[in-house]
Design an enzyme around this catalytic site. Structure first.
Site, PDB file in Angstrom:
ATOM      1  N   CYS A 120       1.048  -1.520   0.005  1.00 18.15           N
ATOM      2  CA  CYS A 120       0.067   0.008  -0.145  1.00 18.15           C
ATOM      3  C   CYS A 120       0.841   1.203  -0.123  1.00 18.15           C
ATOM      4  CB  CYS A 120      -0.752  -0.057   1.189  1.00 18.15           C
ATOM      5  SG  CYS A 120      -1.972   1.507   1.316  1.00 18.15           S
TER       6      CYS A 120
ATOM      7  N   CYS B 129      -0.660   4.151   1.845  1.00 16.71           N
ATOM      8  CA  CYS B 129      -0.569   4.090   3.474  1.00 16.71           C
ATOM      9  C   CYS B 129       0.864   4.130   4.027  1.00 16.71           C
ATOM     10  CB  CYS B 129      -0.981   2.665   3.884  1.00 16.71           C
ATOM     11  SG  CYS B 129      -2.056   1.816   3.102  1.00 16.71           S
ATOM     12  N   ASP B 130       1.845   3.638   3.100  1.00 21.28           N
ATOM     13  CA  ASP B 130       3.341   3.694   3.595  1.00 21.28           C
ATOM     14  C   ASP B 130       4.256   4.466   3.038  1.00 21.28           C
ATOM     15  OD1 ASP B 130       2.339   1.744   5.571  1.00 21.28           O
ATOM     16  OD2 ASP B 130       2.660   0.208   4.240  1.00 21.28           O
TER      17      ASP B 130
END
Ligand code: NAP
Length: 320
Positions: free
Chosen positions: A132, A135-136
């Site tokens: 992701c 997200c990261d």
């Protein structure tokens, strides 16, 4: 055997938000949360894009969502749904030998990222290996990352990651991209992105954190090692719909079809069965969009039950 007003299958952000709303509407929902409860957020570390939480670990956020739904009366059990019968009413759902009956059902079983299937990839997940970028990506400020895949997600992720990483290498197993032309052009014109064609990742290197990858040339079989700080696997997602095949309408890629897509409803082709989250949504795939869909599914289920005189109507559905 008691008949539940609504059974929610799945305990990611969609399922638990549906549970919260259904519980607050006094529907006393049952959540079949799965043995590995919590969905994809259980696989991430810090979540920094869920409004109201500047930074929270994925598993902690799921714990909070579970406790919140339980506080208002949702019953959450960690069991997998293993069989369903939507052909008769009340609907029937099994977990092994045990069965449950429901007047309505919300499916929120989510999707799973496809992984390469390497032992080293599993071991370093959350320690430099991610699926992701949204997200990261932030954690790779000033670092080098590799993105695996040649589709829209890989190219979009690679472009997004250049906001943070100084060097992004796309590793693709062929020499032709599957991604759409505009995304290809954008990536090719980005100086921070380079390509490794005809390469398969055969090992992720590093003890506690990713330090590199071993690549194999898919034409010559030759191997090479390159250094990197992160590996983003972007080789597609698959909706968790094995249980529903043949029982509810799925699209060509296996996602559940929301029959009123475009009108923001969450109904499916089976009257009384609703759907929310990544199991229906291949496009946004965010915790917050799944949570929003869970809210809508609970409101749609409540309205559906109230219209049939099954429950007293508790929430207002605006102008409908
Ligand atoms: P995808 O289109 O299925 O592409 C997956 C990519 O991963 C392919 O290039 C494939 O290689 C590669 N791949 C698959 N298995 C692999 C493996 N085991 N090892 C190495 N490489 C592997 O998936 P996606 O990119 O996630 O896109 C999914 C859907 O969402 C698509 O319909 C896409 O158009 C859509 N989407 C749209 C947007 C947008 O419009 N902005 C953004 C993201 C996604 P091959 O090419 O060799 O098969």
């Amino acid at each position: 055997m008691s008949v539940w007003n609504v059974i929610i299958i799945g305990s990611g952000p969609a399922g638990l938000t549906a549970a919260l709303y259904a519980a607050r509407a006094e529907l006393k929902p049952l959540v079949l949360g799965g043995v590995e409860a919590g969905g994809q957020l259980m696989l991430t570390t810090a979540v920094e894009n869920f409004p109201g939480f500047e930074s929270i670990q994925g598993p902690e956020l799921m714990q909070k969502l579970t406790a919140h739904a339980q506080k208002f009366g949702a019953e959450v059990i960690r069991k997998n749904a293993t069989r369903i019968d939507f052909g008769a009413r009340p609907f029937k759902i099994w977990s092994g030998e045990e069965s449950y009956q429901a007047k309505s059902v919300i499916i929120a079983t989510g999707a799973s990222a496809q992984w390469l299937g390497l032992e080293s990839e599993t071991r370093l997940r959350g320690h430099g290996v991610s699926s992701c970028a949204t997200c990261d990506g932030f954690f790779f400020k000033g670092k080098r990352v590799i993105v695996v895949g040649g589709g829209d997600t890989a190219l979009e992720d690679a472009t997004f990651l250049t906001k943070f990483a100084t060097q992004v290498t796309i590793v693709h197993r062929r020499d032709v991209l599957r991604a759409s032309k505009p995304l290809q052009r954008r990536a090719e014109q980005n100086d921070a992105i380079s390509f490794k064609w005809n390469r398969q990742v055969v090992e992720v290197l590093g003890e506690d954190r990713v330090t590199g990858v071993r690549l194999r040339d898919t034409t010559s079989g030759e191997e090479e090692t390159i250094e990197t700080d992160g590996l983003f696997v972007a080789i597609g997602h698959k909706p968790n719909t094995e249980l529903f095949a043949g029982r509810i309408e799925l699209d060509a890629k296996g996602y559940i079809v929301a029959t009123h897509a475009g009108t923001h409803h969450t109904t499916t082709n089976v009257d009384g069965v609703f759907v929310a989250g990544d199991v229906e949504d291949a496009r946004y795939r965010q915790a917050i969009t799944a949570a929003g869909a869970g809210c809508k599914a609970a409101m749609d289920a409540e309205r559906w039950l109230a219209e049939r005189g099954e429950v007293e109507r508790r929430t207002m559905l605006y102008g409908q």
